[in-house]
Design a protein around this motif. Structure first.
Motif, PDB file in Angstrom:
ATOM      1  N   SER A 111     137.837 -28.586  16.786  1.00  0.00           N
ATOM      2  CA  SER A 111     137.035 -28.211  15.625  1.00  0.00           C
ATOM      3  C   SER A 111     136.080 -27.088  16.009  1.00  0.00           C
TER       4      SER A 111
ATOM      5  N   ALA B  58     140.622 -23.820  14.566  1.00  0.00           N
ATOM      6  CA  ALA B  58     140.955 -24.986  15.395  1.00  0.00           C
ATOM      7  C   ALA B  58     142.460 -25.159  15.534  1.00  0.00           C
TER       8      ALA B  58
ATOM      9  N   TYR C 160     142.797 -32.086  14.413  1.00  0.00           N
ATOM     10  CA  TYR C 160     142.486 -30.652  14.322  1.00  0.00           C
ATOM     11  C   TYR C 160     142.262 -30.309  12.851  1.00  0.00           C
TER      12      TYR C 160
END
Length: 334
Positions: free
Chosen positions: A191, A149, A143
């Motif tokens: 993402s 995210a 992440y």
């Protein structure tokens, strides 16, 4: 017509601002109508979409200079602001929270840009057995730390009945995360933006989305030194307004042209770029708005989630780094 309207607004602003500056005590020595000496150092994430859309809409002829710098995330932009390398940063609600966590921010959130929350996803590589977030229990999940995210991954885990500790969370930059996903170093990746577009092009599948978790508020933050300068304040407001008007220009029958620009920059087909562009603008048209109590409350909710997660050591009162100082200038040019 759009260009003419903007220039007329800028001209009106130039006439009004000297009077406003004259009422500003120490600030009156610097006239905000003189923008020719101003250079704004502005951040962009993913690709220089804002710079590109201004050029496409013929709104890049600013009376001040803009120096764009590209970053992989809004968190890096805020770091650059704090280091004195940027004047203005664009980010989600999350990076300013962490940039202000030491209690000594030298920046303020000055405006909000409402924008799409599409392409904010948790993806798994082709061939992965995982079909949802629950399937990530015990897995290595990359992440992008201190960004959207980070936030939507945490919220998705909660909705799936999982704790943050139920995954092996790996903080990675977008490009590094893509490489790890394709190389088998991680089992999933949370993402946004270009990295998600690229991941899908490489065969990745979506197992979770932040589209309905994120507020759609993206923040413009400026160094305190910008706010102390009437000319820099006026230039910042003008730039934010130009970006709003550029997106309106694209929506007004120019999607095909900007899709070509986007496709070239993101290495996807024009058809896919147009589909993504239309979907994004249909979900939430990109447009700026001034600071209000509701926008501050939205970020407070995000900050509280990170306190709950333990990513913030203590409660953070976000209104301490928001300001309405740009509201008047921004209303004049929008």
């Amino acid at each position: 017509m759009l260009r003419h309207t903007l220039r007329a607004s800028a001209a009106a602003l130039a006439l009004l601002l000297p009077f406003a500056a004259a009422c500003g005590g120490e600030a009156k020595a610097e006239s905000s109508s003189d923008l020719s000496s101003v250079t704004l150092r502005v951040g962009a994430t993913g690709w220089k979409q804002e710079e590109a859309i201004l050029r496409f809409a013929h709104l890049d002829d600013t009376p001040y200079k803009v120096k764009w710098s590209l970053f992989q995330g809004g968190d890096q932009q805020l770091q650059a602001v704090r280091a004195g390398a940027l004047d203005v940063a664009s980010s989600s609600e999350i990076p300013p929270v962490f940039a202000a966590a030491d209690g000594k921010p030298d920046f303020k959130v000055v405006a909000v840009q409402r924008a799409t929350t599409l392409n904010q996803e948790v993806v798994v590589p082709k061939g992965s057995p995982a079909t949802d977030i629950a399937g990530l229990k015990g897995k290595k999940v990359g992440y992008v730390q201190n960004t959207t995210a980070h936030y939507f991954l945490y919220e998705l885990l909660k909705r799936a009945g999982l704790k943050w500790s139920d995954i092996d969370a790996k903080p990675l930059l977008p490009n590094d995360g893509l490489a790890a996903l394709n190389g088998g170093g991680i089992d999933a990746f949370a993402s946004y933006g270009t990295s998600i577009i690229t991941a899908h092009r490489q065969g990745a599948r979506t197992v979770g989305s932040g589209a309905d978790i994120l507020s759609g508020n993206f923040l413009w933050s400026a160094r305190d030194s910008v706010l102390k300068s009437p000319a820099q304040r006026a230039a910042t407001a003008d730039l934010i307004a130009r970006i709003t008007k550029a997106y309106a220009y694209v929506r007004d029958g120019h999607e095909d042209g900007f899709a070509k620009v986007t496709a070239e920059a993101t290495h996807q087909s024009v058809a896919q770029a147009k589909s993504d562009l239309v979907a994004a603008q249909n979900q939430r048209p990109t447009q700026a708005r001034t600071v209000g109590d509701d926008t501050i409350a939205s970020q407070q909710k995000v900050a509280d989630a990170f306190t709950e997660l333990g990513a913030l050591k203590e409660h953070l009162d976000v209104k301490s780094f928001w300001t309405t100082e740009l509201n008047t200038d921004l209303k004049k040019v929008l």
